[in-house]
Write a protein that holds these residues in place. Structure first.
Motif, PDB file in Angstrom:
ATOM      1  N   PRO A  31       0.736  -1.161   0.057  1.00 16.72           N
ATOM      2  CA  PRO A  31       0.064   0.125   0.077  1.00 16.72           C
ATOM      3  C   PRO A  31       0.858   1.288   0.017  1.00 16.72           C
ATOM      4  CG  PRO A  31      -1.016  -1.577   1.419  1.00 16.72           C
ATOM      5  CD  PRO A  31       0.135  -2.423   1.074  1.00 16.72           C
ATOM      6  N   LEU A  32       2.089   1.180   0.464  1.00 17.81           N
ATOM      7  CA  LEU A  32       2.982   2.234   0.361  1.00 17.81           C
ATOM      8  C   LEU A  32       3.787   2.623  -0.885  1.00 17.81           C
ATOM      9  CD1 LEU A  32       4.529   2.191   4.049  1.00 17.81           C
ATOM     10  CD2 LEU A  32       2.649   3.527   3.316  1.00 17.81           C
ATOM     11  N   GLY A  33       3.318   1.477  -1.853  1.00 17.43           N
ATOM     12  CA  GLY A  33       3.925   1.665  -3.128  1.00 17.43           C
ATOM     13  C   GLY A  33       5.457   0.921  -3.126  1.00 17.43           C
ATOM     14  N   TYR A  34       5.708   0.063  -2.284  1.00 15.57           N
ATOM     15  CA  TYR A  34       7.154  -0.355  -2.101  1.00 15.57           C
ATOM     16  C   TYR A  34       6.930  -2.122  -2.743  1.00 15.57           C
ATOM     17  CZ  TYR A  34       9.201   3.297   0.481  1.00 15.57           C
ATOM     18  OH  TYR A  34       9.716   4.480   0.778  1.00 15.57           O
ATOM     19  N   PRO A  35       7.962  -2.456  -3.542  1.00 16.85           N
ATOM     20  CA  PRO A  35       7.877  -3.779  -4.167  1.00 16.85           C
ATOM     21  C   PRO A  35       7.975  -4.659  -2.770  1.00 16.85           C
ATOM     22  CG  PRO A  35       9.682  -2.982  -4.698  1.00 16.85           C
ATOM     23  CD  PRO A  35       8.837  -1.868  -4.299  1.00 16.85           C
ATOM     24  N   PHE A  47      -2.280  -7.811  -3.534  1.00 17.13           N
ATOM     25  CA  PHE A  47      -2.709  -8.162  -5.043  1.00 17.13           C
ATOM     26  C   PHE A  47      -4.253  -7.608  -5.110  1.00 17.13           C
ATOM     27  CE2 PHE A  47       0.745 -11.162  -5.323  1.00 17.13           C
ATOM     28  CZ  PHE A  47       1.460 -10.309  -6.379  1.00 17.13           C
ATOM     29  N   HIS A  48      -5.089  -7.566  -4.052  1.00 13.88           N
ATOM     30  CA  HIS A  48      -6.244  -7.257  -4.176  1.00 13.88           C
ATOM     31  C   HIS A  48      -6.391  -5.782  -4.300  1.00 13.88           C
ATOM     32  CE1 HIS A  48      -9.041 -10.520  -3.094  1.00 13.88           C
ATOM     33  NE2 HIS A  48      -8.477 -10.912  -2.076  1.00 13.88           N
ATOM     34  N   GLN A  49      -5.373  -5.022  -3.817  1.00 12.59           N
ATOM     35  CA  GLN A  49      -5.203  -3.496  -3.808  1.00 12.59           C
ATOM     36  C   GLN A  49      -4.619  -3.049  -5.345  1.00 12.59           C
ATOM     37  OE1 GLN A  49      -5.510  -1.341  -0.707  1.00 12.59           O
ATOM     38  NE2 GLN A  49      -6.552  -2.805   0.268  1.00 12.59           N
ATOM     39  N   ASN A  50      -3.926  -4.057  -5.710  1.00 12.19           N
ATOM     40  CA  ASN A  50      -3.018  -3.635  -6.895  1.00 12.19           C
ATOM     41  C   ASN A  50      -2.410  -5.071  -7.793  1.00 12.19           C
ATOM     42  OD1 ASN A  50      -1.211  -2.882  -8.855  1.00 12.19           O
ATOM     43  ND2 ASN A  50      -0.279  -1.196  -7.517  1.00 12.19           N
ATOM     44  N   ASP A  51      -2.963  -5.092  -8.901  1.00 14.50           N
ATOM     45  CA  ASP A  51      -2.563  -6.636  -9.395  1.00 14.50           C
ATOM     46  C   ASP A  51      -1.405  -6.481 -10.132  1.00 14.50           C
ATOM     47  OD1 ASP A  51      -3.421  -4.902 -11.617  1.00 14.50           O
ATOM     48  OD2 ASP A  51      -4.623  -6.343 -12.301  1.00 14.50           O
ATOM     49  N   LYS A  52      -0.444  -5.553 -10.246  1.00 15.63           N
ATOM     50  CA  LYS A  52       0.667  -5.595 -10.775  1.00 15.63           C
ATOM     51  C   LYS A  52       1.655  -6.306 -10.035  1.00 15.63           C
ATOM     52  CE  LYS A  52      -0.007  -0.936 -13.026  1.00 15.63           C
ATOM     53  NZ  LYS A  52       0.433   0.452 -12.983  1.00 15.63           N
ATOM     54  N   ALA A  53       2.574  -6.960 -10.604  1.00 16.58           N
ATOM     55  CA  ALA A  53       3.460  -7.690  -9.934  1.00 16.58           C
ATOM     56  C   ALA A  53       4.814  -7.819 -10.991  1.00 16.58           C
ATOM     57  CB  ALA A  53       2.944  -9.251  -9.774  1.00 16.58           C
ATOM     58  N   GLY A  54       6.055  -8.380 -10.193  1.00 13.68           N
ATOM     59  CA  GLY A  54       7.087  -8.921 -10.796  1.00 13.68           C
ATOM     60  C   GLY A  54       7.159 -10.377 -10.553  1.00 13.68           C
TER      61      GLY A  54
END
Length: 144
Positions: free
Chosen positions: A29-33, A63-70
């Protein structure tokens, strides 16, 4: 897609077949990987992997909040790093079909365990380093 890129994709698929684990990174949620190692489940090509995890895990919340991933995998100096998206799979039929016997170590109630869910990662872009060859490749070109 160039001939060199097609050859690297084939090599990436072979490399993926030899790997038992991946590292997947969510975005908190803070934008960190937030990278975590995970056992690899079913795969397709060099850029799709299914993984079992707990519904109550931090990564699932991410992933519920942001589905982007590496997602990365490597072996003996060769590596593939992917950028893409994650789907959270809760469908009971799919969970049963994808169940592997060793999951029982984590989900004691079997495929019906309410905490057992699946993550499906699909890579959209790859950075590949195999056999001293390097490339950034759009994986959308694979479908062409």
């Amino acid at each position: 897609m160039t001939s060199k890129e097609k050859q690297l994709i084939k090599k990436a698929e072979l490399l993926f077949g030899k790997c038992s684990h991946v590292v997947i990174a969510s975005v908190n949620p803070l934008g960190y990987p937030r990278p975590v190692p995970m056992a690899k489940g079913v795969t397709n090509g060099c850029n799709e992997v299914w993984m079992a995890t707990g519904a109550d895990s931090v990564k699932v919340n991410d992933f519920h909040q942001n589905d982007k991933a590496g997602l990365c995998y490597d072996r003996e100096g060769s590596s593939v790093c992917l950028r893409g998206r994650v789907e959270i799979i809760t469908d009971p039929h799919i969970r049963k079909v994808m169940w592997q016997d060793w999951y029982i170590n984590h989900f004691h109630e079997g495929p019906e365990d309410p905490n057992y869910i699946l993550l499906r990662f699909i890579g959209e872009e790859a950075t590949i380093w195999i056999d001293h060859e390097f490339a950034h490749i759009s994986l959308k070109a694979i479908a062409e």
